[in-house]
Scaffold this motif. Structure first.
Motif, PDB file in Angstrom:
ATOM      1  N   SER A   2       8.733   7.656  -9.095  1.00  0.00           N
ATOM      2  CA  SER A   2       7.368   7.866  -9.609  1.00  0.00           C
ATOM      3  C   SER A   2       6.383   7.976  -8.453  1.00  0.00           C
ATOM      4  O   SER A   2       5.395   8.712  -8.542  1.00  0.00           O
ATOM      5  CB  SER A   2       6.976   6.755 -10.564  1.00  0.00           C
ATOM      6  N   PHE A   3       6.664   7.271  -7.364  1.00  0.00           N
ATOM      7  CA  PHE A   3       5.830   7.399  -6.160  1.00  0.00           C
ATOM      8  C   PHE A   3       5.996   8.782  -5.550  1.00  0.00           C
ATOM      9  O   PHE A   3       5.019   9.419  -5.132  1.00  0.00           O
ATOM     10  CB  PHE A   3       6.258   6.313  -5.171  1.00  0.00           C
ATOM     11  N   TYR A   4       7.246   9.266  -5.544  1.00  0.00           N
ATOM     12  CA  TYR A   4       7.534  10.578  -4.961  1.00  0.00           C
ATOM     13  C   TYR A   4       6.820  11.678  -5.727  1.00  0.00           C
ATOM     14  O   TYR A   4       6.333  12.647  -5.149  1.00  0.00           O
ATOM     15  CB  TYR A   4       9.043  10.806  -4.976  1.00  0.00           C
ATOM     16  N   ARG A   5       6.721  11.528  -7.049  1.00  0.00           N
ATOM     17  CA  ARG A   5       6.047  12.549  -7.852  1.00  0.00           C
ATOM     18  C   ARG A   5       4.576  12.673  -7.477  1.00  0.00           C
ATOM     19  O   ARG A   5       3.985  13.742  -7.564  1.00  0.00           O
ATOM     20  CB  ARG A   5       6.148  12.182  -9.327  1.00  0.00           C
ATOM     21  N   MET A   6       3.990  11.539  -7.080  1.00  0.00           N
ATOM     22  CA  MET A   6       2.578  11.569  -6.720  1.00  0.00           C
ATOM     23  C   MET A   6       2.348  12.163  -5.344  1.00  0.00           C
ATOM     24  O   MET A   6       1.421  12.909  -5.123  1.00  0.00           O
ATOM     25  CB  MET A   6       2.019  10.153  -6.753  1.00  0.00           C
ATOM     26  N   LEU A   7       3.189  11.784  -4.374  1.00  0.00           N
ATOM     27  CA  LEU A   7       2.897  12.094  -2.980  1.00  0.00           C
ATOM     28  C   LEU A   7       3.916  13.009  -2.332  1.00  0.00           C
ATOM     29  O   LEU A   7       3.740  13.409  -1.191  1.00  0.00           O
ATOM     30  CB  LEU A   7       2.840  10.795  -2.171  1.00  0.00           C
ATOM     31  N   ALA A   8       5.023  13.318  -3.037  1.00  0.00           N
ATOM     32  CA  ALA A   8       6.102  14.121  -2.456  1.00  0.00           C
ATOM     33  C   ALA A   8       6.582  13.531  -1.135  1.00  0.00           C
ATOM     34  O   ALA A   8       6.764  14.230  -0.152  1.00  0.00           O
ATOM     35  CB  ALA A   8       5.668  15.572  -2.272  1.00  0.00           C
ATOM     36  N   SER A   9       6.727  12.211  -1.116  1.00  0.00           N
ATOM     37  CA  SER A   9       7.183  11.561   0.110  1.00  0.00           C
ATOM     38  C   SER A   9       7.819  10.221  -0.246  1.00  0.00           C
ATOM     39  O   SER A   9       7.409   9.575  -1.207  1.00  0.00           O
ATOM     40  CB  SER A   9       5.997  11.355   1.052  1.00  0.00           C
ATOM     41  N   VAL A  10       8.844   9.839   0.526  1.00  0.00           N
ATOM     42  CA  VAL A  10       9.409   8.498   0.342  1.00  0.00           C
ATOM     43  C   VAL A  10       9.315   7.739   1.656  1.00  0.00           C
ATOM     44  O   VAL A  10      10.154   6.916   1.965  1.00  0.00           O
ATOM     45  CB  VAL A  10      10.870   8.537  -0.152  1.00  0.00           C
ATOM     46  N   ASP A  11       8.278   8.019   2.432  1.00  0.00           N
ATOM     47  CA  ASP A  11       8.134   7.359   3.725  1.00  0.00           C
ATOM     48  C   ASP A  11       7.382   6.039   3.579  1.00  0.00           C
ATOM     49  O   ASP A  11       6.472   5.929   2.769  1.00  0.00           O
ATOM     50  CB  ASP A  11       7.364   8.264   4.693  1.00  0.00           C
ATOM     51  N   VAL A  12       7.776   5.084   4.438  1.00  0.00           N
ATOM     52  CA  VAL A  12       7.075   3.800   4.403  1.00  0.00           C
ATOM     53  C   VAL A  12       5.624   3.963   4.819  1.00  0.00           C
ATOM     54  O   VAL A  12       4.738   3.294   4.300  1.00  0.00           O
ATOM     55  CB  VAL A  12       7.800   2.794   5.322  1.00  0.00           C
ATOM     56  N   LYS A  13       5.354   4.905   5.724  1.00  0.00           N
ATOM     57  CA  LYS A  13       3.985   5.017   6.225  1.00  0.00           C
ATOM     58  C   LYS A  13       3.018   5.525   5.152  1.00  0.00           C
ATOM     59  O   LYS A  13       1.799   5.380   5.312  1.00  0.00           O
ATOM     60  CB  LYS A  13       3.938   5.898   7.469  1.00  0.00           C
ATOM     61  N   ASP A  14       3.547   6.060   4.051  1.00  0.00           N
ATOM     62  CA  ASP A  14       2.659   6.453   2.956  1.00  0.00           C
ATOM     63  C   ASP A  14       2.354   5.302   2.002  1.00  0.00           C
ATOM     64  O   ASP A  14       1.551   5.460   1.081  1.00  0.00           O
ATOM     65  CB  ASP A  14       3.286   7.604   2.167  1.00  0.00           C
ATOM     66  N   THR A  15       3.005   4.168   2.200  1.00  0.00           N
ATOM     67  CA  THR A  15       2.697   3.018   1.346  1.00  0.00           C
ATOM     68  C   THR A  15       1.792   2.050   2.090  1.00  0.00           C
ATOM     69  O   THR A  15       1.979   0.853   2.047  1.00  0.00           O
ATOM     70  CB  THR A  15       3.978   2.292   0.935  1.00  0.00           C
ATOM     71  N   GLU A  16       0.814   2.595   2.773  1.00  0.00           N
ATOM     72  CA  GLU A  16      -0.030   1.724   3.589  1.00  0.00           C
ATOM     73  C   GLU A  16      -1.498   1.762   3.176  1.00  0.00           C
ATOM     74  O   GLU A  16      -2.371   1.431   3.966  1.00  0.00           O
ATOM     75  CB  GLU A  16       0.097   2.106   5.072  1.00  0.00           C
ATOM     76  N   ALA A  45       4.075  -4.047 -12.464  1.00  0.00           N
ATOM     77  CA  ALA A  45       3.138  -3.847 -11.358  1.00  0.00           C
ATOM     78  C   ALA A  45       2.872  -2.375 -11.140  1.00  0.00           C
ATOM     79  O   ALA A  45       1.773  -1.986 -10.749  1.00  0.00           O
ATOM     80  CB  ALA A  45       3.685  -4.481 -10.089  1.00  0.00           C
ATOM     81  N   SER A  46       3.874  -1.518 -11.382  1.00  0.00           N
ATOM     82  CA  SER A  46       3.661  -0.080 -11.190  1.00  0.00           C
ATOM     83  C   SER A  46       3.334   0.584 -12.518  1.00  0.00           C
ATOM     84  O   SER A  46       3.738   1.702 -12.767  1.00  0.00           O
ATOM     85  CB  SER A  46       4.898   0.541 -10.573  1.00  0.00           C
ATOM     86  N   TYR A  47       2.580  -0.116 -13.373  1.00  0.00           N
ATOM     87  CA  TYR A  47       2.384   0.379 -14.736  1.00  0.00           C
ATOM     88  C   TYR A  47       1.337   1.476 -14.825  1.00  0.00           C
ATOM     89  O   TYR A  47       1.398   2.321 -15.700  1.00  0.00           O
ATOM     90  CB  TYR A  47       1.995  -0.784 -15.646  1.00  0.00           C
ATOM     91  N   ASN A  48       0.349   1.465 -13.931  1.00  0.00           N
ATOM     92  CA  ASN A  48      -0.631   2.559 -13.916  1.00  0.00           C
ATOM     93  C   ASN A  48       0.032   3.758 -13.247  1.00  0.00           C
ATOM     94  O   ASN A  48      -0.109   3.972 -12.049  1.00  0.00           O
ATOM     95  CB  ASN A  48      -1.868   2.157 -13.125  1.00  0.00           C
ATOM     96  N   ALA A  49       0.748   4.551 -14.035  1.00  0.00           N
ATOM     97  CA  ALA A  49       1.647   5.530 -13.445  1.00  0.00           C
ATOM     98  C   ALA A  49       0.923   6.606 -12.656  1.00  0.00           C
ATOM     99  O   ALA A  49       1.524   7.287 -11.844  1.00  0.00           O
ATOM    100  CB  ALA A  49       2.494   6.182 -14.534  1.00  0.00           C
ATOM    101  N   TYR A  50      -0.385   6.770 -12.882  1.00  0.00           N
ATOM    102  CA  TYR A  50      -1.085   7.846 -12.184  1.00  0.00           C
ATOM    103  C   TYR A  50      -1.932   7.327 -11.039  1.00  0.00           C
ATOM    104  O   TYR A  50      -2.789   8.018 -10.526  1.00  0.00           O
ATOM    105  CB  TYR A  50      -1.936   8.641 -13.173  1.00  0.00           C
ATOM    106  N   LYS A  51      -1.701   6.083 -10.663  1.00  0.00           N
ATOM    107  CA  LYS A  51      -2.499   5.493  -9.598  1.00  0.00           C
ATOM    108  C   LYS A  51      -1.585   5.199  -8.421  1.00  0.00           C
ATOM    109  O   LYS A  51      -0.552   4.551  -8.585  1.00  0.00           O
ATOM    110  CB  LYS A  51      -3.150   4.208 -10.096  1.00  0.00           C
ATOM    111  N   ARG A  52      -1.959   5.685  -7.246  1.00  0.00           N
ATOM    112  CA  ARG A  52      -1.096   5.522  -6.090  1.00  0.00           C
ATOM    113  C   ARG A  52      -0.899   4.056  -5.730  1.00  0.00           C
ATOM    114  O   ARG A  52       0.210   3.624  -5.426  1.00  0.00           O
ATOM    115  CB  ARG A  52      -1.736   6.261  -4.918  1.00  0.00           C
ATOM    116  N   GLN A  53      -2.000   3.271  -5.818  1.00  0.00           N
ATOM    117  CA  GLN A  53      -1.909   1.868  -5.428  1.00  0.00           C
ATOM    118  C   GLN A  53      -0.924   1.104  -6.293  1.00  0.00           C
ATOM    119  O   GLN A  53      -0.233   0.214  -5.816  1.00  0.00           O
ATOM    120  CB  GLN A  53      -3.273   1.199  -5.553  1.00  0.00           C
TER     121      GLN A  53
END
Lengths: 105, 477
Positions: free
Chosen positions: A87-101, B146-154
């Motif tokens: 789900s993170f990848y869908r948002m940012l097209a990345s699985v890098d740790v530096k994008d989770t900062e 914790a990752s429930y707001n699926a459209y929010k990066r944070q």
């Protein structure tokens, strides 16, 4: 019991495996690689349980059962972690740790 | 095994029943009546909480000692249920307005309830296998929440950080448990307590196990995930993490240290001593510089965990009493503060300390409840938090840790400064652009009122403390 291999050999192996996992968790730059490192840690503990059981307490099965539970729960954990990473990848097209900062200090 | 024995698990069985009922309700209701389903679920959970108070399960253990229960465990389970109920009431508005359109409202309840079931099993566990499975059952659903707001990066970031640190923590704990198993050949807490001998292997096992559990309690140096996850998650998940899961983890940590590692008291006491000092200082000093209120409360909850260690250090009945009482007090105080942050964030989206300036002029009741919660967290006399901290300090001083108590008092003073910063912003500062007056829905009002009532009742009504004191010798059984 494996003939010719003492418990010390296998415990050394699992300890090395565990610390490779910890090292990988700290240094890897890719979220999937971090997940793999965690699997190493869990597998090291699972092997530990089986080995202690077979070598030291061969008349009981507690350690073997424990390792089965570890394997099952590790599967659940990695499934959940991968789905969150996807789900993170869908948002940012990345699985890098530096994008989770974005959240810091 | 008959029905009566099964009823020792009444809390867990009721929660499983409620979870299945929500699942069926989700399938058979139409999209229009999803809002009603939320109300029904909250009322159902209130009934479960009530039943827990009315029917005390008899003391004893089932499944060969893997699951045990007594009055102290039941008290803590009831306390956790009340806390979850308050969280659900506070989040009803958010659920109805944000999650029902996304069709994810029932999953929220299912994940939350399965995590509560995990915590209940964890508190009741009498065996390391049960403990491990319950620990995972309580952690994994929260990572999904914790990752429930699926459209929010944070939110996704918070989920990733939580799941990765939680799995690392459980891996560490498992490695420790494997050493303990290797040294004793037992997994039951009782057997292991009898068989454990002091050796390098078992000490290593203790350290790994303690490190793994410390992640869940967020003690320094295992606290790095706390602030990030608390800031990124939806607020009700944050309050769940900071109150419910932390309280349960502190209790089981205390139980295992007191019982299983009884012979190791000379090892874990210096360890806890150092960790307590580090936790209090790091939590308080980092809280000083926070502007986001969720992050601020995250560091404050790290510092509070450091105070809880003072009670565990006592190692006796007095310590157990003070920790259980403090967990209950801390629950209500934190839920009061988080509830106000949630109400304001839900209506206006503002979470920074600067936005709260002049809040008293527009929303006096909300700012009064926030003040009550923060005073209780800081430990100002008439409210419950003072007595919680007082008993913790007494417990530590009773064993001669005077320097530690002094350091804790210094930290309580530091914490007073930053709690008062929020109160100053609300009451004394004037702002050109304050948060406008708004009305809360009935559930939010109930949630905030019960948190405030809890703070006052626990502080002013002493029989509750005496009850905790009378049953807290059950920690050794």
């Amino acid at each position: 019991m494996i003939s010719g291999i003492s418990i010390y050999h296998i415990l050394t192996l699992t300890t090395i495996l565990f610390f490779i996992g910890v090292y990988g968790f700290i240094t890897r730059k890719n979220l999937i690689a971090i997940l793999i490192s965690i699997e190493l840690i869990l597998n090291a503990s699972a092997i530990n349980f089986v080995i202690f059981n077979t070598y030291l307490y061969p008349d009981m099965l507690q350690g073997v059962y424990y390792s089965i539970f570890i394997v099952a729960i590790a599967a659940a954990e990695s499934a959940l972690a991968v789905s969150i990473i996807v789900s993170f990848y869908r948002m940012l097209a990345s699985v890098d740790v530096k994008d989770t900062e974005t959240l810091k200090y | 095994m008959n029905l009566e024995m099964f009823l020792k698990m009444q809390n867990e069985l009721l929660l499983v029943g409620l979870l299945l009922a929500v699942l069926i309700g989700e399938i058979i209701t139409s999209q229009k009546s999803k809002v009603k389903l939320i109300n029904v679920t909250i009322i159902g959970f209130a009934l479960v909480t009530l039943i827990g108070f009315i029917y005390q399960p008899t003391q004893g253990s089932i499944f060969g000692g893997m699951f045990r229960t007594n009055a102290l465990i039941q008290l803590l389970k009831n306390g956790l249920n009340v806390g979850v109920l308050i969280i659900l009431m506070q989040s009803a508005g958010w659920l109805k307005e944000s999650l029902v359109p996304q069709k994810k409202s029932a999953e929220f309840f299912m994940l939350m309830f399965s995590s509560v079931i995990g915590l209940n099993f964890m508190i009741s566990s009498g065996d390391f296998l049960m403990f491990y499975v319950a620990l995972e059952l309580s952690t994994l659903p929260v990572a999904a929440l914790a990752s429930y707001n699926a459209y929010k990066r944070q939110s996704a970031e918070a989920g990733i950080k939580l799941i990765l640190s939680a799995t690392l923590a459980s891996g560490l704990a498992l490695f420790g448990i494997s050493f303990l198993y290797g040294a004793t050949g037992a997994l039951y807490f009782d057997d292991m307590a009898n068989l454990l001998q002091m050796s390098n292997l078992t000490i290593l096992g203790l350290v790994f196990f303690f490190a793994g559990l410390s992640f869940k309690v967020s003690l320094v140096p295992f606290h790095f995930w706390t602030a990030d996850v608390y800031e990124g998650s939806p607020i009700n998940v944050t309050s769940y993490l900071s109150v419910i899961s932390k309280g349960a983890a502190v209790f089981i940590m205390m139980f295992i240290l007191f019982n299983v590692f009884k012979a190791f008291t000379s090892i874990w006491q210096p360890m806890l001593y150092g960790v307590a000092i580090a936790t209090m200082f790091v939590g308080n000093l980092f809280a000083l510089r926070q502007q986001n209120l969720k992050r601020f409360l995250a560091f404050s909850s790290v510092a509070q965990a450091g105070f809880m260690l003072l009670g565990i250090l006592n190692g006796g009945v007095l310590g157990a009493t003070s920790v259980v009482y403090f967990v209950l007090v801390y629950m209500f105080s934190n839920l009061g503060a988080f509830g106000v942050v949630q109400a304001i964030s839900h209506k206006t989206g503002k979470e920074n300390m600067k936005d709260y300036e002049g809040l008293y002029r527009t929303n006096p009741l909300l700012s009064l409840i926030m003040m009550l919660g923060l005073f209780s967290l800081a430990g100002i006399p008439p409210v419950a938090g003072f007595f919680g901290k007082f008993f913790l300090f007494t417990a530590a001083a009773g064993k001669g840790y005077y320097i530690l108590v002094f350091i804790a008092v210094v930290n309580a003073t530091i914490s007073l400064y930053y709690y008062l910063k929020v109160i100053r912003a609300m009451f004394l500062r004037v702002s050109d652009n304050p948060i406008p007056y708004f009305k809360n829905d009935i559930f939010m009002k109930l949630g905030l009122a019960s948190a405030a009532a809890g703070i006052l009742v626990l502080g002013l009504y002493s029989p509750l403390f005496e009850y905790v004191q009378s049953i807290s010798n059950l920690i050794f059984n």
